[in-house]
Design a protein around this motif. Structure first.
Motif: not given
Length: 297
Positions: A91-101, A138-143
């Motif tokens: 699930l870890s990729h650019p734009g992914a939400d830490e909450s989902d991970i 939580r934050r979303k992952l940058d590119s």
């Protein structure tokens, strides 16, 4: 239960029934359950009743060496930790939400029959990848980003921990360099994690490898700790911790989480690598089975 209830006096009544007056009584003061206030009440209640001794580690030192049954639980916990790591990689990729991970990782452990961990899973990205502590938000992952995860598989309250830093989008040259140092330090520590050596000797390998590099200031003064059956608020089953000059002699059946943590605060770069090991008569066994390679997602 009532506002004026004194559990220390009730305990004293039980001790009277057990004919323990004027005996030697050991108390586990080093425990989360016995608050400072309760300890004061206990001491006051038992003053002149019996001779009190601080035996905080009487039981825990015997828990260091795990039974065959306990080892089965820890190995099951390690399987669940591997499942959680797989979910993180998925699930870890650019734009992914830490909450989902985080949700998927914890869900993998629950769906495998596991338990809540002794403390929260640690997740942090961007500058927070250096924090290595749980925090709210939580934050979303940058590119282009970095994601640090420290977590444990848990089965019957027995823990097996893992730690990774995952570059997102691309790995900087410094990330690759730091990862190579982590690998070298972890390998050196593992070679010393053998029956008859001391815990301090394991840490010394950590120090020697990292201090010869330009990242000496990025390391910690400890590189791991014992694991076992623990409860909130902490999955660290300490003592012992792996730090300089710790004289504890390693024995077969001990379980340690070794973490190589490098936090380059000046450049806001993190790299962490951690695995759980069982000390055996022939050396040690890494309980996690996933690759130690630098995974870039």
């Amino acid at each position: 239960d009532s506002d004026n209830n004194n559990p220390a006096e009730e305990l004293k009544s039980i001790l009277v029934e057990l004919n323990l007056e004027n005996k030697n009584l050991g108390i586990e003061y080093e425990t989360y359950g016995l608050t400072g206030k309760n300890a004061m009440m206990l001491n006051a209640s038992l003053n002149n009743f019996a001779k009190l001794h601080d035996e905080s580690f009487l039981v825990s030192k015997h828990r260091l060496v795990k039974s065959d049954h306990e080892i089965k639980y820890i190995k099951k916990a390690a399987e669940l930790a591997d499942r959680a790591l797989e979910k993180a990689w998925e699930l870890s990729h650019p734009g992914a939400d830490e909450s989902d991970i985080l949700s998927a990782m914890q869900g993998a452990i629950f769906s495998g029959g596991g338990d809540y961990p002794g403390n929260e899973f640690i997740i942090g990205s961007g500058p927070d990848a250096l924090l290595c502590r749980y925090f709210s938000g939580r934050r979303k992952l940058d590119s282009i980003d970095q994601l640090t995860l420290e977590f444990a598989g848990v089965y019957r309250h027995y823990h097996s921990a893992l730690m990774r830093t995952i570059p997102i989008g691309e790995a900087k040259k410094e990330h690759q360099e730091l990862h190579e140092i982590c690998l070298e330090a972890l390998s050196a520590c593992v070679k010393k994690l053998k029956v008859g050596n001391t815990v301090g000797e394991v840490f010394e390998q950590h120090r020697l490898v990292i201090d010869k590099t330009k990242y000496k200031s990025a390391r910690l003064n400890a590189c791991g700790y014992s694991l076992g059956a623990t409860f909130s608020p902490n999955w660290m089953d300490v003592p012992p911790m792996i730090f300089a000059n710790n004289p504890l002699i390693l024995r077969s059946g001990m379980v340690f989480f070794i973490h190589i943590i490098l936090m380059d605060s000046e450049n806001q770069l993190a790299m962490n690598l951690g695995e759980t090991y069982l000390v055996t008569e022939k050396g040690n066994e890494r309980l996690g089975k996933k690759k130690l390679d630098l995974v870039v997602l």
